[in-house]
Design an enzyme around this catalytic site. Sequence first.
Site, PDB file in Angstrom:
ATOM      1  N   ASP A  91       5.889 -17.872 -12.455  1.00 14.37           N
ATOM      2  CA  ASP A  91       5.029 -17.123 -11.508  1.00 14.37           C
ATOM      3  C   ASP A  91       6.036 -16.365 -10.526  1.00 14.37           C
ATOM      4  OD1 ASP A  91       2.944 -18.340 -12.766  1.00 14.37           O
ATOM      5  OD2 ASP A  91       2.929 -19.932 -11.198  1.00 14.37           O
ATOM      6  N   ASN A 120       1.625 -12.029 -17.548  1.00 14.77           N
ATOM      7  CA  ASN A 120       0.784 -12.978 -17.171  1.00 14.77           C
ATOM      8  C   ASN A 120      -0.050 -13.104 -16.093  1.00 14.77           C
ATOM      9  OD1 ASN A 120       0.140 -16.059 -17.019  1.00 14.77           O
ATOM     10  ND2 ASN A 120       1.458 -16.346 -15.550  1.00 14.77           N
ATOM     11  N   HIS A 178      -2.202 -15.052 -13.096  1.00 14.21           N
ATOM     12  CA  HIS A 178      -2.258 -16.413 -12.239  1.00 14.21           C
ATOM     13  C   HIS A 178      -3.392 -16.117 -11.313  1.00 14.21           C
ATOM     14  CE1 HIS A 178      -0.436 -19.950 -10.405  1.00 14.21           C
ATOM     15  NE2 HIS A 178      -0.788 -19.313  -9.330  1.00 14.21           N
ATOM     16  N   SER A 201      -3.497 -12.524  -9.517  1.00  8.73           N
ATOM     17  CA  SER A 201      -2.181 -11.841  -9.694  1.00  8.73           C
ATOM     18  C   SER A 201      -1.655 -11.764 -11.316  1.00  8.73           C
ATOM     19  CB  SER A 201      -0.996 -12.694  -9.031  1.00  8.73           C
ATOM     20  OG  SER A 201      -1.261 -13.090  -7.659  1.00  8.73           O
TER      21      SER A 201
HETATM   22  C1  GAR Z   1      -7.248 -18.392 -16.136  1.00  4.64           C
HETATM   23  O1  GAR Z   1      -7.765 -18.774 -14.807  1.00  4.64           O
HETATM   24  C2  GAR Z   1      -5.704 -18.119 -15.644  1.00  4.64           C
HETATM   25  O2  GAR Z   1      -5.571 -17.376 -14.570  1.00  4.64           O
HETATM   26  C3  GAR Z   1      -4.901 -19.479 -15.478  1.00  4.64           C
HETATM   27  O3  GAR Z   1      -5.702 -20.346 -16.330  1.00  4.64           O
HETATM   28  C4  GAR Z   1      -7.160 -19.894 -16.787  1.00  4.64           C
HETATM   29  C5  GAR Z   1      -7.160 -19.807 -18.129  1.00  4.64           C
HETATM   30  O4  GAR Z   1      -8.674 -19.570 -18.436  1.00  4.64           O
HETATM   31  N1  GAR Z   1      -3.776 -19.399 -15.358  1.00  4.64           N
HETATM   32  C6  GAR Z   1      -2.702 -20.158 -14.926  1.00  4.64           C
HETATM   33  O5  GAR Z   1      -3.113 -20.990 -13.964  1.00  4.64           O
HETATM   34  C7  GAR Z   1      -1.360 -20.014 -15.217  1.00  4.64           C
HETATM   35  N2  GAR Z   1      -0.541 -20.544 -14.236  1.00  4.64           N
HETATM   36  P1  GAR Z   1      -9.035 -19.431 -20.025  1.00  4.64           P
HETATM   37  O6  GAR Z   1      -8.528 -20.091 -20.745  1.00  4.64           O
HETATM   38  O7  GAR Z   1     -10.481 -19.498 -19.886  1.00  4.64           O
HETATM   39  O8  GAR Z   1      -8.851 -17.861 -20.234  1.00  4.64           O
END
Ligand code: GAR
Length: 191
Positions: free
Chosen positions: A145, A102, A104, A136
């Site tokens: 997480d 994943n 984060h 991360s």
């Molecule tokens: C990304 O920034 C990812 O790191 C975050 O969601 C966004 C998705 O963007 N993930 C989290 O917050 C998980 N806890 P995207 O749909 O444009 O790839």
Amino acid sequence: MTNIAILASGNGTNAQRISEYFSNHPAIRVRLILSNRTDAYVLTRAQKLGIPCHVFDRFTFYNTSEIPEILTNNEISFLVLAGFLWLIPGNLLKAYPGRIVNIHPALLPEYGGKGMYGERVHEAVIKAGERESGISIHYVNERYDEGDIIFQARCPVFSGDTVETLAGRIHELEYEYYPEVIEKVVMSHEP
Ligand code: GAR
């Protein structure tokens, strides 16, 4: 060829970047994109990329073996979460031990956990007056997480930053590093 599946709940810019990165890769390809939302823009992106998609609901995900079966039928050996907001159920953790990663958008263990995703994370980082944030990339376990961290990268947080400007800086880091880290992790698992 190692087949990976991406799980995404929203916009899917990371899913697109990862899919493009591996589109001509000799050993790895994105075979499937899975989402828990019928209206997720990632599904439109997948269609444009020519990658098959599958959408599931909460009951199917947590109470049936439909998803592991689909993954097996598509010979998927690695799962990549890219903006996927649900906890991964035990049957998938068991089927893919050490094979689920994943990303984060902050420097874990800070600013993680249930409810901390996307803009909420950046909002909290700015509110706390942090001078630094980052990304991360970590293995996935049964808690939000908390899996072992594989890679982190940092960026500054400026005093005039808004959620949007910080999110933009974090997304750039994600696009730069996530595909490469996935490649390294997948290659290290394959014979
Ligand atoms: C990304 O920034 C990812 O790191 C975050 O969601 C966004 C998705 O963007 N993930 C989290 O917050 C998980 N806890 P995207 O749909 O444009 O790839």
